[in-house]
Design an enzyme around this catalytic site. Structure first.
Site, PDB file in Angstrom:
ATOM      1  N   ASP A  30     -26.936  16.019  28.355  1.00 56.82           N
ATOM      2  CA  ASP A  30     -27.995  16.964  28.735  1.00 56.82           C
ATOM      3  C   ASP A  30     -29.081  16.304  29.575  1.00 56.82           C
ATOM      4  O   ASP A  30     -30.127  15.892  29.078  1.00 56.82           O
ATOM      5  CB  ASP A  30     -28.606  17.635  27.493  1.00 56.82           C
ATOM      6  CG  ASP A  30     -27.706  18.718  26.925  1.00 56.82           C
ATOM      7  OD1 ASP A  30     -26.737  19.088  27.611  1.00 56.82           O
ATOM      8  OD2 ASP A  30     -27.954  19.180  25.808  1.00 56.82           O
TER       9      ASP A  30
ATOM     10  N   ASP B  72     -30.361  18.136  19.244  1.00 56.55           N
ATOM     11  CA  ASP B  72     -29.336  18.975  19.883  1.00 56.55           C
ATOM     12  C   ASP B  72     -28.902  18.404  21.224  1.00 56.55           C
ATOM     13  O   ASP B  72     -27.961  18.926  21.837  1.00 56.55           O
ATOM     14  CB  ASP B  72     -29.844  20.412  20.059  1.00 56.55           C
ATOM     15  CG  ASP B  72     -31.148  20.492  20.826  1.00 56.55           C
ATOM     16  OD1 ASP B  72     -32.161  20.027  20.297  1.00 56.55           O
ATOM     17  OD2 ASP B  72     -31.160  21.015  21.965  1.00 56.55           O
TER      18      ASP B  72
ATOM     19  N   GLY C  15     -29.841  32.487  30.892  1.00 57.76           N
ATOM     20  CA  GLY C  15     -28.475  31.973  30.944  1.00 57.76           C
ATOM     21  C   GLY C  15     -28.109  31.282  32.238  1.00 57.76           C
ATOM     22  O   GLY C  15     -26.955  30.909  32.433  1.00 57.76           O
TER      23      GLY C  15
ATOM     24  N   ARG D 118     -19.547  20.513  33.899  1.00 60.14           N
ATOM     25  CA  ARG D 118     -19.681  19.265  33.160  1.00 60.14           C
ATOM     26  C   ARG D 118     -18.373  18.934  32.447  1.00 60.14           C
ATOM     27  O   ARG D 118     -17.598  19.827  32.092  1.00 60.14           O
ATOM     28  CB  ARG D 118     -20.805  19.372  32.116  1.00 60.14           C
ATOM     29  CG  ARG D 118     -22.107  19.853  32.699  1.00 60.14           C
ATOM     30  CD  ARG D 118     -23.267  19.553  31.789  1.00 60.14           C
ATOM     31  NE  ARG D 118     -23.231  20.258  30.508  1.00 60.14           N
ATOM     32  CZ  ARG D 118     -24.231  20.196  29.620  1.00 60.14           C
ATOM     33  NH1 ARG D 118     -25.296  19.465  29.868  1.00 60.14           N
ATOM     34  NH2 ARG D 118     -24.152  20.869  28.489  1.00 60.14           N
TER      35      ARG D 118
ATOM     36  N   ARG E 271     -22.688  17.910  19.032  1.00 59.68           N
ATOM     37  CA  ARG E 271     -23.972  17.204  18.983  1.00 59.68           C
ATOM     38  C   ARG E 271     -24.381  16.932  17.539  1.00 59.68           C
ATOM     39  O   ARG E 271     -23.822  17.513  16.606  1.00 59.68           O
ATOM     40  CB  ARG E 271     -25.057  18.088  19.629  1.00 59.68           C
ATOM     41  CG  ARG E 271     -24.698  18.530  21.036  1.00 59.68           C
ATOM     42  CD  ARG E 271     -25.012  20.018  21.251  1.00 59.68           C
ATOM     43  NE  ARG E 271     -24.486  20.471  22.543  1.00 59.68           N
ATOM     44  CZ  ARG E 271     -25.129  20.325  23.688  1.00 59.68           C
ATOM     45  NH1 ARG E 271     -26.332  19.800  23.698  1.00 59.68           N
ATOM     46  NH2 ARG E 271     -24.584  20.735  24.805  1.00 59.68           N
TER      47      ARG E 271
END
Length: 494
Positions: A267, A257, A131, A181, A188
């Site tokens: 990403d 994704d 994580g 972000r 997505r």
């Protein structure tokens, strides 16, 4: 400042969360996992301005705590979203926000802007992950998000980076970091695939209706809004990848994704900007098959749109209608890249023979391993009637005679439209950047930061925010990469 003109503090961050209005199956509500003794690394003034924050305030302890996940704003509804996806062309099943937590969205003059903490701890979708994100990758994403925005390429944004001394194990032991972000939405392609492959038509419809109503309201009155959604996303994706190709950007992991439903660059993992030109260059060293090489990005973008179309097919209701929507990809990409390449060469018109001129140029660049960014930047200085002034450009080529032959044809083409040197140079310099985020520049800033000096990150950001300007005081940032840069490798590890 918020929309009323008052200063925003960490305590009163005006968060909403439209995504949280979807049913609970779409996400898991949870709190970020705190990091011990977080510290400020860098912030983007331009990104902060989009949501009414003062970047100078972001180094304060309250904002550092908030954007590390150690504190939660009163109006925040933190959550991690579920999605699935194809990874390297193979169906990977359920994925989701394994280390990203959505805090909510802030209303702006341009619409809602979501804030998401990447690296904020484990979620139910972390699978075997911890994580966390590391300082290295967080700095890379921060810098590239803002660099791409300055280049005018659709992208998620990065507000700030915080770090901590907590150790994280990747290939080596590194330290943890969180990058905040920003995007209107982080939905997505894989968000739709998730419900399609689970045979959940109602959830699929709810998600599509949410996206259309919130981000594509003009499509609500279309005869088939779902077909119109597929066509618009396909169009945006084609244009985005045209922008990537034109500037020499390689994403590295174009899994479904990692594809934005809004046509944003999403990403930032093992990305790279082309240096010595090689159409088959692979910027991700874990991509052994080269699926996401530079030359494969356009067809992979099309493939990903087909995956989205397949997921939306139950809503569209007709294969031919879905195919019609997907058919916009090829002409849209071709039109976009053609226009961008004409602009990069300073050509104001399209004429017969242009395709051959371009093909010959890329063949020459490939054979001579010419630096992509420097070639186009220096091409702007070419003078139609003074080939003796070509040295800065010509010296990039091992085969000088081959360059001279191409330059002769290029000059003849410029004469066909009576091109004038000075205005053409100015126009070309507005489309061909001098400064891009070369891997070695990012690495130098990262190494400084890992040694406790974060000034290099802010300095590099300041340079990248003005990619088309000459910046004579920053000339070293536009130099060819040093020899040691050839040993740098980037992968999916972060």
């Amino acid at each position: 400042m918020n929309l009323t003109g008052t200063a925003i503090t960490a305590d009163d961050l005006p968060l909403n969360n439209s995504f949280a209005e979807l049913p609970p199956a779409f996400y898991t509500r949870l709190m970020p996992t705190p990091l011990p003794n977080p510290y400020f690394v860098a912030a983007s003034g331009r990104a902060a301005g989009l949501i009414g924050l003062d970047a100078r305030e972001l180094a304060n302890d309250d904002f550092v705590a908030l954007f590390t996940g150690n504190e939660v704003a009163a109006r925040s509804q933190p959550l991690a979203a579920v999605y699935s996806g194809h990874q390297f062309g193979v169906w990977a099943g359920q994925l989701g926000d394994g280390r990203a937590i959505l805090l909510g969205d802030i209303a702006t003059a341009q619409g809602p802007m979501e804030l998401q903490l990447k690296g904020a701890g484990r979620t139910p979708y972390s699978r075997m992950g911890d994580g966390r994100a590391v300082l290295r990758s967080s700095i890379r994403e921060f810098l590239c998000s803002e660099a791409m925005a300055a280049l005018g390429i659709p992208t998620t944004r990065a507000l700030m980076v915080t770090g901590a001394s907590q150790q994280v194990i990747r290939e080596n032991i590194e330290t943890a970091a969180v990058v905040t972000r920003m995007a209107p939405s982080f939905v997505r392609f894989g968000s739709f695939e998730h419900w399609y492959y689970r045979d959940k038509p109602e959830e699929l419809r709810l998600l599509a209706d949410y996206v259309i109503k919130t981000f594509y309201p003009d499509l609500m009155d279309a005869p088939n809004p779902y077909q119109a959604l597929l066509a618009e996303v396909t169009r945006r994706t084609a244009r985005l990848i045209g922008e990537w190709q034109a500037v020499g950007f390689m994403h590295g992991v174009m899994n479904t994704d990692n594809m934005s439903i809004l046509g944003l660059t999403l990403d930032y993992g093992p990305f790279g900007f082309m240096e010595a030109f090689d159409a088959n260059h692979i910027c991700n060293h874990t991509d052994q098959g080269g699926r996401y090489s530079y030359s494969n990005q356009p067809p992979v973008g099309h493939w990903n749109c087909y995956a989205l179309g397949n997921a939306l097919l139950p809503l569209i209701g007709d294969v031919d209608a879905a195919q019609e929507a997907l058919d916009v990809y090829q002409p849209e990409f071709a039109q976009q890249i053609d226009a961008l390449l004409h602009a990069k060469l300073g050509l104001a018109t399209a004429q017969d023979g242009d395709r051959q001129l371009l093909d010959d140029m890329f063949k020459l660049m490939q054979e001579n391993h010419v630096d992509y960014t420097l070639f186009f930047r220096r091409l702007g200085g070419l003078q139609v009637e003074n080939p003796e002034q070509d040295a800065p450009l010509r010296d990039q080529f091992i085969d000088r005679a081959a360059f001279d032959a191409w330059a002769q044809n290029y000059r003849a083409r410029l004469r066909q439209e009576n091109s004038v040197d000075a205005p053409r140079r100015e126009a070309m310099h507005r489309t061909n950047p001098k400064y891009v985020l070369r891997n070695y520049l990012a690495q130098l800033a990262i190494e400084q930061a890992q040694n406790g000096d974060y000034g290099g990150v802010s300095k590099l950001l300041a340079v990248l925010e003005h990619p088309f300007d000459e910046q004579p005081e920053n000339e070293s940032y536009a130099a060819l990469p040093p020899d040691w840069a050839a040993t740098l490798e980037v992968s999916c590890s972060s």
